[in-house]
Motif scaffolding. Structure first.
Motif, PDB file in Angstrom:
ATOM      1  N   TYR A  12     -57.810  28.679  12.243  1.00 15.10           N
ATOM      2  CA  TYR A  12     -56.233  28.915  12.187  1.00 15.10           C
ATOM      3  C   TYR A  12     -55.819  28.044  11.103  1.00 15.10           C
ATOM      4  N   LYS A  13     -54.685  28.586  10.253  1.00 13.68           N
ATOM      5  CA  LYS A  13     -54.027  27.854   9.143  1.00 13.68           C
ATOM      6  C   LYS A  13     -52.666  28.304   9.187  1.00 13.68           C
ATOM      7  N   SER A  14     -51.718  27.402   8.789  1.00 15.25           N
ATOM      8  CA  SER A  14     -50.255  27.674   8.770  1.00 15.25           C
ATOM      9  C   SER A  14     -49.722  26.841   7.664  1.00 15.25           C
ATOM     10  N   SER A  15     -48.770  27.539   7.085  1.00 21.11           N
ATOM     11  CA  SER A  15     -47.879  26.746   6.102  1.00 21.11           C
ATOM     12  C   SER A  15     -46.555  27.202   6.280  1.00 21.11           C
ATOM     13  N   SER A  16     -45.691  26.426   5.796  1.00 16.29           N
ATOM     14  CA  SER A  16     -44.247  26.637   5.657  1.00 16.29           C
ATOM     15  C   SER A  16     -43.606  25.776   4.678  1.00 16.29           C
ATOM     16  N   SER A  17     -42.482  26.072   4.192  1.00 16.39           N
ATOM     17  CA  SER A  17     -41.692  25.633   3.373  1.00 16.39           C
ATOM     18  C   SER A  17     -40.138  26.080   3.276  1.00 16.39           C
ATOM     19  N   THR A  18     -39.260  24.855   3.241  1.00 16.95           N
ATOM     20  CA  THR A  18     -38.099  25.108   3.104  1.00 16.95           C
ATOM     21  C   THR A  18     -37.426  24.710   2.025  1.00 16.95           C
ATOM     22  N   VAL A  19     -36.762  25.680   1.331  1.00 19.18           N
ATOM     23  CA  VAL A  19     -35.796  25.287   0.145  1.00 19.18           C
ATOM     24  C   VAL A  19     -34.652  25.751   0.145  1.00 19.18           C
ATOM     25  N   ASP A  20     -33.472  24.998   0.094  1.00 17.44           N
ATOM     26  CA  ASP A  20     -32.103  25.225   0.311  1.00 17.44           C
ATOM     27  C   ASP A  20     -31.848  25.789   1.678  1.00 17.44           C
ATOM     28  N   GLY A  21     -32.540  25.078   2.763  1.00 22.10           N
ATOM     29  CA  GLY A  21     -32.218  25.693   4.064  1.00 22.10           C
ATOM     30  C   GLY A  21     -32.890  26.725   4.249  1.00 22.10           C
ATOM     31  N   ARG A  22     -33.703  27.537   3.594  1.00 19.00           N
ATOM     32  CA  ARG A  22     -34.052  28.669   3.633  1.00 19.00           C
ATOM     33  C   ARG A  22     -35.980  28.514   3.717  1.00 19.00           C
ATOM     34  N   SER A  29     -55.165  33.455  11.625  1.00 13.55           N
ATOM     35  CA  SER A  29     -55.984  32.765  12.424  1.00 13.55           C
ATOM     36  C   SER A  29     -57.255  33.871  12.361  1.00 13.55           C
ATOM     37  N   SER A  30     -58.339  33.529  12.636  1.00 14.15           N
ATOM     38  CA  SER A  30     -59.710  34.292  12.519  1.00 14.15           C
ATOM     39  C   SER A  30     -60.716  33.985  13.653  1.00 14.15           C
ATOM     40  N   HIS A  31     -61.265  34.951  14.305  1.00 13.94           N
ATOM     41  CA  HIS A  31     -62.473  34.890  15.334  1.00 13.94           C
ATOM     42  C   HIS A  31     -63.350  35.534  15.021  1.00 13.94           C
ATOM     43  N   SER A  32     -64.729  35.079  14.919  1.00 13.08           N
ATOM     44  CA  SER A  32     -65.928  35.860  14.434  1.00 13.08           C
ATOM     45  C   SER A  32     -66.901  35.682  15.695  1.00 13.08           C
ATOM     46  N   ASP A  33     -67.775  36.742  15.856  1.00 16.40           N
ATOM     47  CA  ASP A  33     -68.721  36.746  16.899  1.00 16.40           C
ATOM     48  C   ASP A  33     -69.757  37.599  16.683  1.00 16.40           C
ATOM     49  N   PRO A  34     -70.733  38.158  17.234  1.00 14.24           N
ATOM     50  CA  PRO A  34     -71.593  39.030  16.810  1.00 14.24           C
ATOM     51  C   PRO A  34     -71.311  40.316  16.493  1.00 14.24           C
ATOM     52  N   SER A  35     -70.203  40.863  17.245  1.00 14.12           N
ATOM     53  CA  SER A  35     -69.373  42.102  16.882  1.00 14.12           C
ATOM     54  C   SER A  35     -68.584  42.116  15.652  1.00 14.12           C
ATOM     55  N   GLY A  36     -68.224  41.070  15.102  1.00 16.89           N
ATOM     56  CA  GLY A  36     -67.480  41.086  13.712  1.00 16.89           C
ATOM     57  C   GLY A  36     -66.325  40.318  13.429  1.00 16.89           C
ATOM     58  N   THR A  37     -65.554  40.249  12.778  1.00 15.67           N
ATOM     59  CA  THR A  37     -64.383  39.209  12.736  1.00 15.67           C
ATOM     60  C   THR A  37     -63.184  39.939  12.755  1.00 15.67           C
ATOM     61  N   THR A  38     -62.253  39.477  13.311  1.00  8.19           N
ATOM     62  CA  THR A  38     -60.742  39.636  13.458  1.00  8.19           C
ATOM     63  C   THR A  38     -59.742  38.741  12.925  1.00  8.19           C
TER      64      THR A  38
END
Length: 99
Positions: A12-22, A29-38
């Motif tokens: 899981y990764k997350s980022s945010s930034s606020t410039v001039d109140g905006r 997020s990712s999940h991998s198992d033998p069936s593949g990756t989502t």
């Protein structure tokens, strides 16, 4: 005797930034198992509704994108990172009077 291996991996990764109140935000997020990756991505630009994208990459090698039942182009995350960095550079340049 036959051995069978299984695995699972999540990130899981997350980022945010606020410039001039905006605020601009991005999560992945990712999940991998033998069936593949989502992979599930959510991003929101100031003044816009959040966008959601879910990508499933089966172990078989074919890929599918789900976004409200429509098919979309899969974007490389580095494109989003580069775009974000360019936007931040522009904002800093504006504050310094250079743009």
């Amino acid at each position: 005797m036959s051995s069978q291996y299984t695995f699972q991996s999540s990130s899981y990764k997350s980022s945010s930034s606020t410039v001039d109140g905006r605020t601009t935000s991005y999560t992945e997020s990712s999940h991998s198992d033998p069936s593949g990756t989502t992979i599930h991505r959510t991003s929101q630009q100031p003044g816009q509704k959040p966008t959601n994208e879910t990508v499933h990459l089966p172990a078989s090698g074919s890929e599918g994108v789900q976004d409200g039942g429509t098919r979309q182009r899969i974007e490389d995350v580095t494109d989003k990172d580069r775009e974000y960095e360019e936007n931040m550079e522009d904002e800093y340049a504006k504050r310094e009077g250079g743009a």
